[in-house]
Write an enzyme that holds these catalytic residues in place. Sequence first.
Site, PDB file in Angstrom:
ATOM      1  N   LYS A 239       0.666 -30.815  14.803  1.00 29.72           N
ATOM      2  CA  LYS A 239       1.763 -31.715  15.206  1.00 29.72           C
ATOM      3  C   LYS A 239       1.266 -33.162  15.236  1.00 29.72           C
ATOM      4  CE  LYS A 239       4.004 -27.972  17.710  1.00 29.72           C
ATOM      5  NZ  LYS A 239       4.162 -27.245  18.962  1.00 29.72           N
TER       6      LYS A 239
ATOM      7  N   ASP B 151      11.303 -30.542  22.289  1.00 29.17           N
ATOM      8  CA  ASP B 151      11.214 -29.109  21.989  1.00 29.17           C
ATOM      9  C   ASP B 151      12.567 -28.423  22.220  1.00 29.17           C
ATOM     10  OD1 ASP B 151       8.909 -28.090  20.914  1.00 29.17           O
ATOM     11  OD2 ASP B 151       7.856 -27.886  22.826  1.00 29.17           O
TER      12      ASP B 151
ATOM     13  N   GLN C 238       2.665 -27.822  25.256  1.00 26.33           N
ATOM     14  CA  GLN C 238       2.400 -26.670  24.382  1.00 26.33           C
ATOM     15  C   GLN C 238       2.393 -25.371  25.191  1.00 26.33           C
ATOM     16  OE1 GLN C 238       2.072 -26.802  20.923  1.00 26.33           O
ATOM     17  NE2 GLN C 238       2.074 -24.583  21.018  1.00 26.33           N
TER      18      GLN C 238
END
Length: 295
Positions: free
Chosen positions: A52, A119, A96
């Site tokens: 990412k 997200d 994460q």
Amino acid sequence: MTILDGKQTSQNIQSEIAAEVEQIKARGEKIPHLAAILVGTDGASQTYVGSKVKACARVGFESTLITLEADCTEAELLAEVDKLNTNDEIDGFIVQLPLPNHIDEQKVIEAVNPLKDVDGFHPSNVGKMALNLPCFLPATPYGILQLLERYKVETEGKHCVVIGRSHIVGSPMSILMARNSYPGNCTVTLTHSRTRNLSEITREADILVVALGKAEFLKADMIKDGAVVVDVGITRVDDPSKERGYRIAGDVDYEQVAPKCSFITPVPGGVGPMTIASLLMNTLQAAKGKVAVHG
Ligand code: NAP
């Protein structure tokens, strides 16, 4: 049979984003900035976060990686989340997952400012998605929608069967494919581990989204001719013939299934790369100060 090439499509999207970042720079405006919090040293998580951060560099975004020890407290993590929530330099950020067991994942997800939740996991964004309101879509389902759209796969009136009901893939996919928009307007069946006669249901599918995390689960006799098959699975399967000792397998028995399909995503190179492209798209939207209207 057409391969839905996620690698190429992701590169196309990243080129489009890079061109937009150039324009932002030329206007002297703030460069989009994504932050990521990584807790611990899990190998897969490090790889995901690393890719990412690299993707940010490719499109010209700023990025910040915050790493915390695996034994950090929930309060320490929440304090980092809060700092990012209030830091005007940061347009969007991710924590994460998975987190270590001693940390309440849901509490952390709910601590993220929904306007920076690129997200798309915050209940506020999930609720807005269900209501078809502007929101950040979760990256993997958003990537799948992009693939279907860019390959002009017909969805209206089709029967879409989703295997798996996780909060990050199956459940949002079922909501999105049922929406009154394109891609969408499907009649959706959401299946899971308690579903009876799964093969009978999958054989009725015009579009199949397979996200259960079992290598090569979907066989050719489970689909009808001409089906569209989207394989979300990523599983490491031991393979002594490979230098690293394993290969990456999807949830679909690709060799058997592909010849029967109208469209199919490969693994690797299908849904995986699209997930990163979607995260970048969400971050760009966050930087522009507006969440996207989808559909
Ligand atoms: P998950 O949270 O483990 O959920 C799996 C789902 O599959 C559950 O709903 C489970 O049902 C269902 N299931 C399990 N066995 C089944 C069976 N025999 N028949 C029907 N349904 C069954 O998985 P996930 O996080 O959604 O991930 C799924 C796969 O996608 C994994 O391989 C993961 O690595 C991969 N993934 C890939 C990406 C990407 O970017 N390509 C992103 C996310 C995930 P119950 O609810 O009843 O337990």
